[in-house]
Design a protein around this motif. Sequence first.
Motif, mmCIF file in Angstrom:
data_model
loop_
_atom_site.group_PDB
_atom_site.id
_atom_site.type_symbol
_atom_site.label_atom_id
_atom_site.label_comp_id
_atom_site.label_asym_id
_atom_site.label_seq_id
_atom_site.Cartn_x
_atom_site.Cartn_y
_atom_site.Cartn_z
ATOM 1 N N ILE A 187 1.312 8.019 -17.636
ATOM 2 C CA ILE A 187 1.856 8.952 -18.259
ATOM 3 C C ILE A 187 3.321 9.347 -18.000
ATOM 4 C CG2 ILE A 187 1.262 11.508 -19.353
ATOM 5 C CD1 ILE A 187 -1.850 10.722 -18.609
ATOM 6 N N ALA A 188 3.372 9.793 -16.770
ATOM 7 C CA ALA A 188 4.715 9.883 -16.593
ATOM 8 C C ALA A 188 5.800 8.647 -16.770
ATOM 9 C CB ALA A 188 4.961 9.928 -14.800
ATOM 10 N N PHE B 244 -9.518 3.035 -23.226
ATOM 11 C CA PHE B 244 -8.404 3.635 -22.744
ATOM 12 C C PHE B 244 -8.397 4.826 -22.782
ATOM 13 C CE2 PHE B 244 -8.348 -0.052 -25.602
ATOM 14 C CZ PHE B 244 -6.735 -0.807 -24.571
ATOM 15 N N LEU B 245 -8.091 5.231 -21.779
ATOM 16 C CA LEU B 245 -8.104 6.775 -20.969
ATOM 17 C C LEU B 245 -6.511 6.825 -20.291
ATOM 18 C CD1 LEU B 245 -11.266 7.861 -19.666
ATOM 19 C CD2 LEU B 245 -10.246 8.594 -21.553
ATOM 20 N N GLY B 246 -6.046 7.855 -20.297
ATOM 21 C CA GLY B 246 -4.126 8.382 -19.524
ATOM 22 C C GLY B 246 -3.697 7.031 -20.040
ATOM 23 N N GLY B 247 -3.665 5.893 -20.793
ATOM 24 C CA GLY B 247 -2.641 5.329 -20.871
ATOM 25 C C GLY B 247 -3.312 3.658 -20.496
ATOM 26 N N TYR C 185 1.643 4.496 -27.770
ATOM 27 C CA TYR C 185 2.843 4.593 -28.873
ATOM 28 C C TYR C 185 2.510 5.684 -29.763
ATOM 29 C CZ TYR C 185 4.908 3.581 -33.147
ATOM 30 O OH TYR C 185 5.628 4.241 -34.667
ATOM 31 N N LEU C 186 1.966 6.455 -30.334
ATOM 32 C CA LEU C 186 1.754 7.925 -31.161
ATOM 33 C C LEU C 186 2.715 8.784 -29.716
ATOM 34 C CD1 LEU C 186 -2.049 7.780 -31.956
ATOM 35 C CD2 LEU C 186 -0.179 7.026 -32.955
ATOM 36 N N LEU C 187 1.679 8.763 -28.249
ATOM 37 C CA LEU C 187 2.903 10.361 -27.197
ATOM 38 C C LEU C 187 3.880 9.434 -27.780
ATOM 39 C CD1 LEU C 187 2.094 12.544 -25.658
ATOM 40 C CD2 LEU C 187 1.631 10.315 -23.836
ATOM 41 N N GLU C 188 4.605 8.521 -27.487
ATOM 42 C CA GLU C 188 5.723 8.018 -27.460
ATOM 43 C C GLU C 188 6.656 8.834 -28.623
ATOM 44 O OE1 GLU C 188 5.346 3.720 -26.704
ATOM 45 O OE2 GLU C 188 5.619 3.819 -24.518
ATOM 46 N N LYS C 189 5.869 8.726 -29.608
ATOM 47 C CA LYS C 189 6.474 9.047 -30.796
ATOM 48 C C LYS C 189 7.306 10.510 -31.102
ATOM 49 C CE LYS C 189 7.969 4.979 -33.179
ATOM 50 N NZ LYS C 189 8.703 4.864 -33.138
ATOM 51 N N ILE C 190 6.095 11.452 -30.246
ATOM 52 C CA ILE C 190 5.758 12.693 -30.767
ATOM 53 C C ILE C 190 6.560 13.215 -28.731
ATOM 54 C CG2 ILE C 190 4.450 14.741 -29.172
ATOM 55 C CD1 ILE C 190 4.321 13.432 -32.792
ATOM 56 N N TYR C 191 6.626 12.293 -28.269
ATOM 57 C CA TYR C 191 8.403 12.512 -27.215
ATOM 58 C C TYR C 191 9.264 12.720 -27.319
ATOM 59 C CZ TYR C 191 11.080 12.391 -22.321
ATOM 60 O OH TYR C 191 11.797 12.340 -22.339
ATOM 61 N N SER C 192 9.507 11.547 -28.535
ATOM 62 C CA SER C 192 11.099 11.841 -28.788
ATOM 63 C C SER C 192 11.275 12.572 -30.199
ATOM 64 C CB SER C 192 10.904 10.058 -30.181
ATOM 65 O OG SER C 192 10.735 9.146 -28.849
ATOM 66 N N PHE C 193 9.702 13.615 -30.356
ATOM 67 C CA PHE C 193 10.097 14.570 -31.413
ATOM 68 C C PHE C 193 10.535 15.761 -30.253
ATOM 69 C CE2 PHE C 193 7.968 17.643 -33.423
ATOM 70 C CZ PHE C 193 8.407 17.953 -34.814
#
Length: 162
Positions: A118-119, A21-24, A77-85
């Motif tokens: 990513i976008a 997996f790279l870039g989702g 999922y991890l990136l989504e959580k940090i984006y919410s942060f």
Amino acid sequence: MKYRVGIGYDIHRLKQGRRLFLGGIEIPHSQGLVGHSDGDVLLHALTDALLGALSCGDIGKFFPDTDPQYKGISSTYLLEKIYSFVKKKGYRVNNIDTIVIAQQPRLENFKEKMAKKIAEILKISPQSINIKAKTNEGLGLIGRNQAVVAYAVVSLIGEKKR
């Protein structure tokens, strides 16, 4: 407007029998990245860059590799959580510049799909994301096809008065 900039880095070993997996996105390859999560070095570097821009530590602070709930978890999922942060802190992503260094597989044909994924996660235009794919010219762990590295730089814009 208030601007913030962060940089991220990650490296993971490659191993036979794992999915890559790279870039989702999943990339067809005989090896995948070893990690507590799915090992997506690009999303991990991007997550670290977002956290760095906010002076809030790194991915391990939020998602420790000692916590079994994150075993095998998708890095999207991890990136989504940090984006919410990031949003809660009053910022949005302005632009992203990344480098993925892998001897194999060649990533040229996957860069656009990675940028779109990513976008989608960060609610920005794919044109605000640059993904460069490099080899290591046969040198070191990367050149021997034993690891993949990613770097990410992110700029954030403040959305509200602080």
